[in-house]
Structure formats: structure tokens, C-alpha cells
Design a protein around this motif. Structure first.
Motif, PDB file in Angstrom:
ATOM      1  N   TYR A   1       0.781  -1.359   0.167  1.00  0.00           N
ATOM      2  CA  TYR A   1      -0.039   0.050   0.040  1.00  0.00           C
ATOM      3  C   TYR A   1       0.955   1.281   0.072  1.00  0.00           C
ATOM      4  CZ  TYR A   1      -3.197   3.608   1.479  1.00  0.00           C
ATOM      5  OH  TYR A   1      -4.034   4.805   1.895  1.00  0.00           O
ATOM      6  N   ARG A   2       2.017   1.260   0.782  1.00  0.00           N
ATOM      7  CA  ARG A   2       2.731   2.349   1.063  1.00  0.00           C
ATOM      8  C   ARG A   2       3.701   2.623  -0.166  1.00  0.00           C
ATOM      9  NH1 ARG A   2       6.376   3.220   5.314  1.00  0.00           N
ATOM     10  NH2 ARG A   2       5.985   5.319   5.021  1.00  0.00           N
ATOM     11  N   ALA A   3       4.085   1.539  -0.880  1.00  0.00           N
ATOM     12  CA  ALA A   3       4.970   1.319  -1.887  1.00  0.00           C
ATOM     13  C   ALA A   3       6.514   1.859  -1.364  1.00  0.00           C
ATOM     14  CB  ALA A   3       4.424   2.122  -3.343  1.00  0.00           C
ATOM     15  N   LYS A   4       6.769   1.432  -0.327  1.00  0.00           N
ATOM     16  CA  LYS A   4       8.173   1.924   0.343  1.00  0.00           C
ATOM     17  C   LYS A   4       8.555   0.833   1.453  1.00  0.00           C
ATOM     18  CE  LYS A   4       7.283   6.937   0.787  1.00  0.00           C
ATOM     19  NZ  LYS A   4       7.144   7.868   1.972  1.00  0.00           N
ATOM     20  N   ASN A   5       9.736   0.813   1.646  1.00  0.00           N
ATOM     21  CA  ASN A   5      10.491  -0.283   2.327  1.00  0.00           C
ATOM     22  C   ASN A   5      11.209   0.549   3.413  1.00  0.00           C
ATOM     23  OD1 ASN A   5      11.447  -2.417   3.774  1.00  0.00           O
ATOM     24  ND2 ASN A   5      12.491  -3.432   2.044  1.00  0.00           N
ATOM     25  N   ASP A   6      10.492   0.985   4.436  1.00  0.00           N
ATOM     26  CA  ASP A   6      11.393   1.612   5.437  1.00  0.00           C
ATOM     27  C   ASP A   6      10.802   0.898   6.763  1.00  0.00           C
ATOM     28  OD1 ASP A   6       8.674   2.583   5.572  1.00  0.00           O
ATOM     29  OD2 ASP A   6       9.306   4.652   5.348  1.00  0.00           O
ATOM     30  N   ILE A   7      11.378   1.603   8.108  1.00  0.00           N
ATOM     31  CA  ILE A   7      11.016   0.900   9.304  1.00  0.00           C
ATOM     32  C   ILE A   7       9.343   1.286   9.546  1.00  0.00           C
ATOM     33  CG2 ILE A   7      11.653   3.286  10.663  1.00  0.00           C
ATOM     34  CD1 ILE A   7      12.880   1.366  12.669  1.00  0.00           C
ATOM     35  N   LYS A   8       8.742   2.428   9.075  1.00  0.00           N
ATOM     36  CA  LYS A   8       7.440   2.650   9.128  1.00  0.00           C
ATOM     37  C   LYS A   8       6.627   1.463   8.983  1.00  0.00           C
ATOM     38  CE  LYS A   8       7.892   7.624   8.707  1.00  0.00           C
ATOM     39  NZ  LYS A   8       7.169   8.857   7.698  1.00  0.00           N
ATOM     40  N   ASN A   9       6.661   0.430   8.019  1.00  0.00           N
ATOM     41  CA  ASN A   9       5.860  -0.458   7.757  1.00  0.00           C
ATOM     42  C   ASN A   9       5.896  -1.393   8.790  1.00  0.00           C
ATOM     43  OD1 ASN A   9       5.872   0.473   5.034  1.00  0.00           O
ATOM     44  ND2 ASN A   9       7.319  -0.808   4.333  1.00  0.00           N
ATOM     45  N   ALA A  10       6.955  -1.539   9.371  1.00  0.00           N
ATOM     46  CA  ALA A  10       7.194  -2.573  10.468  1.00  0.00           C
ATOM     47  C   ALA A  10       6.447  -1.951  11.876  1.00  0.00           C
ATOM     48  CB  ALA A  10       8.694  -2.785  10.989  1.00  0.00           C
ATOM     49  N   VAL A  11       6.568  -0.805  11.942  1.00  0.00           N
ATOM     50  CA  VAL A  11       5.619  -0.110  13.122  1.00  0.00           C
ATOM     51  C   VAL A  11       4.210  -0.334  12.919  1.00  0.00           C
ATOM     52  CG1 VAL A  11       5.290   1.935  14.556  1.00  0.00           C
ATOM     53  CG2 VAL A  11       7.759   1.255  13.789  1.00  0.00           C
ATOM     54  N   TYR A  12       3.756   0.075  11.746  1.00  0.00           N
ATOM     55  CA  TYR A  12       2.379   0.185  11.161  1.00  0.00           C
ATOM     56  C   TYR A  12       2.009  -1.451  11.372  1.00  0.00           C
ATOM     57  CZ  TYR A  12       3.015   4.943   9.602  1.00  0.00           C
ATOM     58  OH  TYR A  12       3.371   6.112   9.464  1.00  0.00           O
ATOM     59  N   ALA A  13       2.699  -2.503  10.777  1.00  0.00           N
ATOM     60  CA  ALA A  13       2.252  -3.597  10.697  1.00  0.00           C
ATOM     61  C   ALA A  13       2.396  -4.162  12.228  1.00  0.00           C
ATOM     62  CB  ALA A  13       3.309  -4.465  10.000  1.00  0.00           C
ATOM     63  N   GLY A  14       3.371  -3.914  12.949  1.00  0.00           N
ATOM     64  CA  GLY A  14       3.306  -4.388  14.325  1.00  0.00           C
ATOM     65  C   GLY A  14       1.963  -3.936  15.086  1.00  0.00           C
ATOM     66  N   PHE A  15       1.695  -2.700  15.035  1.00  0.00           N
ATOM     67  CA  PHE A  15       0.529  -2.124  15.578  1.00  0.00           C
ATOM     68  C   PHE A  15      -0.611  -2.958  15.022  1.00  0.00           C
ATOM     69  CE2 PHE A  15      -3.003   0.767  16.251  1.00  0.00           C
ATOM     70  CZ  PHE A  15      -2.282   1.315  17.494  1.00  0.00           C
ATOM     71  N   LEU A  16      -0.993  -3.197  13.755  1.00  0.00           N
ATOM     72  CA  LEU A  16      -2.025  -3.768  13.335  1.00  0.00           C
ATOM     73  C   LEU A  16      -2.234  -5.311  13.718  1.00  0.00           C
ATOM     74  CD1 LEU A  16      -2.427  -2.148   9.740  1.00  0.00           C
ATOM     75  CD2 LEU A  16      -4.049  -1.740  11.603  1.00  0.00           C
ATOM     76  N   ALA A  17      -1.011  -5.967  13.507  1.00  0.00           N
ATOM     77  CA  ALA A  17      -0.784  -7.318  13.992  1.00  0.00           C
ATOM     78  C   ALA A  17      -1.031  -7.560  15.450  1.00  0.00           C
ATOM     79  CB  ALA A  17       0.548  -8.018  13.490  1.00  0.00           C
ATOM     80  N   GLY A  18      -0.782  -6.647  16.115  1.00  0.00           N
ATOM     81  CA  GLY A  18      -0.605  -6.664  17.481  1.00  0.00           C
ATOM     82  C   GLY A  18      -2.147  -6.607  17.963  1.00  0.00           C
ATOM     83  N   GLY A  19      -2.861  -5.520  17.368  1.00  0.00           N
ATOM     84  CA  GLY A  19      -4.287  -5.476  17.598  1.00  0.00           C
ATOM     85  C   GLY A  19      -5.147  -6.571  17.462  1.00  0.00           C
ATOM     86  N   ILE A  20      -4.670  -7.222  16.124  1.00  0.00           N
ATOM     87  CA  ILE A  20      -5.418  -8.544  15.665  1.00  0.00           C
ATOM     88  C   ILE A  20      -5.437  -9.677  16.674  1.00  0.00           C
ATOM     89  CG2 ILE A  20      -5.603  -9.978  13.812  1.00  0.00           C
ATOM     90  CD1 ILE A  20      -4.921  -7.872  11.839  1.00  0.00           C
TER      91      ILE A  20
END
Length: 183
Positions: free
Chosen positions: A126-145
Motif C-alpha cells: 500500500y505504501r510502496a516503500k520499504n522503511d521502518i514505518k512499515n514494521a511499526v504500522y504492521a506491528g500495530f495492526l498485527a498486535g491489535g488483531i
């Protein structure tokens, strides 16, 4: 047609000159091989493949950790009950208990790995980038799920999301630092 010695010759795609000893059938086979390789790369880079591989690897890692932790247990549940049975029966009971624990732990690790990997792949796409924000956003969503079934309500979900985001960000930051140090 004029010859220009400093310019590379141009040929239509797929009609380049063949190396000595190669035939048109060889050209076709080579083109097919390149096409199959491209399809395999697309498949391996897909979110579904990454999610499945993370689940399989997570299952194996969880089962291994469980195997290691149960093999170091000093306490024998049969000794507490003062039950006298044969060594073979004790071994069967211990192996069955170990298998149940390995399956349970493996499924838990597989769930965490698959959910995080799938969410991170979708976020990165979705973001079309590979940076540390992806890990933080994904961690937040996955942790919530993953925290939805914890029974902690909205606070538990938010806490799980924040903790997993911090953990994911820290691991990704460390891994990026390690790669940068090697270069």
C-alpha cells in the motif's frame, strides 16, 4: 545502410543474434525459461506466499522452542502422584505430553508469524516503500488483531498493538543497523 562503429547495433526484441552453436529452438527454450523464472519470482514475492512461509517457519520455530523447553523440565508429573509405572509407559506419557505442547506452541508461533507477515506485506504494498514505518504500522495492526481474543477489551487490544509495534520497530531498526554495518 551506414555503419557506425561506436554505436551498438540494435535488434528487435527476441531476434538478437544467437551465439555460435545455438538454434532457434534454443532461443525459444531460453525465452520460456526466462518467462518461468519471472512467474516464479512473482509468486515468491506475493503476499500469500510470504504469509504461508512465515506460518510454516513460525510453526517449526515454535515446535522447536517447545521441544527444547520441555526437554529441560526437571519435574516429572508422575512422581508427584506417587504412581509406579514402567519406564516404557512413562516415556510414552512424556512423549505424548511433549507432542501436545509442541503442537500448541507451533500453532501459536505460526499464527503470529503469518498475521504479522501478511499485514506487513499489505502495508508495504500500500505504501510502496520499504522503511521502518512499515514494521511499526504492521506491528500495530498485527498486535491489535492478535490481542482481540485476549479478553482485555479495547485497552488490551490497544496495549497489544502498542507493544507489538514497539517490538517490531525495535527488531527492524536493529536488523537495518546490522545490514548497514556490514556495508
Amino acid at each position: 545502410m551506414a555503419s557506425h562503429p561506436l554505436l551498438a547495433p540494435l535488434f528487435p526484441l527476441g531476434k538478437e543474434p544467437m551465439p555460435a552453436g545455438m538454434t532457434e529452438d534454443d532461443r525459444y527454450n531460453q525465452q520460456q525459461m526466462v518467462l518461468y523464472q519471472k512467474y516464479m519470482n512473482y509468486g515468491m514475492e506475493s503476499c500469500a506466499f510470504k504469509t504461508g512461509m512465515a506460518g510454516v517457519a513460525g510453526f517449526g520455530l515454535g515446535a522447536f522452542f517447545s521441544l527444547m523447553s520441555t526437554s529441560f523440565q526437571y519435574e516429572d508429573p508422575l512422581n508427584r502422584a506417587n504412581v509406579q509405572i514402567s519406564t516404557m509407559a512413562q516415556t510414552k506419557i512424556a512423549m505424548k505430553d511433549m507432542g501436545v505442547k509442541m503442537l500448541s506452541s507451533g500453532k501459536g508461533f505460526a499464527k503470529v508469524g503469518a498475521v504479522y507477515s501478511g499485514v506487513e506485506c499489505c502495508v508495504e504494498g500500500y505504501r510502496a516503500k520499504n522503511d521502518i514505518k512499515n514494521a511499526v504500522y504492521a506491528g500495530f495492526l498485527a498486535g491489535g488483531i492478535l490481542a482481540l481474543n485476549s479478553g482485555g477489551g479495547p485497552k488490551g487490544v490497544l496495549g497489544g498493538a502498542a507493544a507489538f509495534a514497539a517490538f517490531s520497530g525495535a527488531i527492524d531498526l536493529y536488523m537495518r543497523k546490522e545490514v548497514a554495518d556490514e556495508d
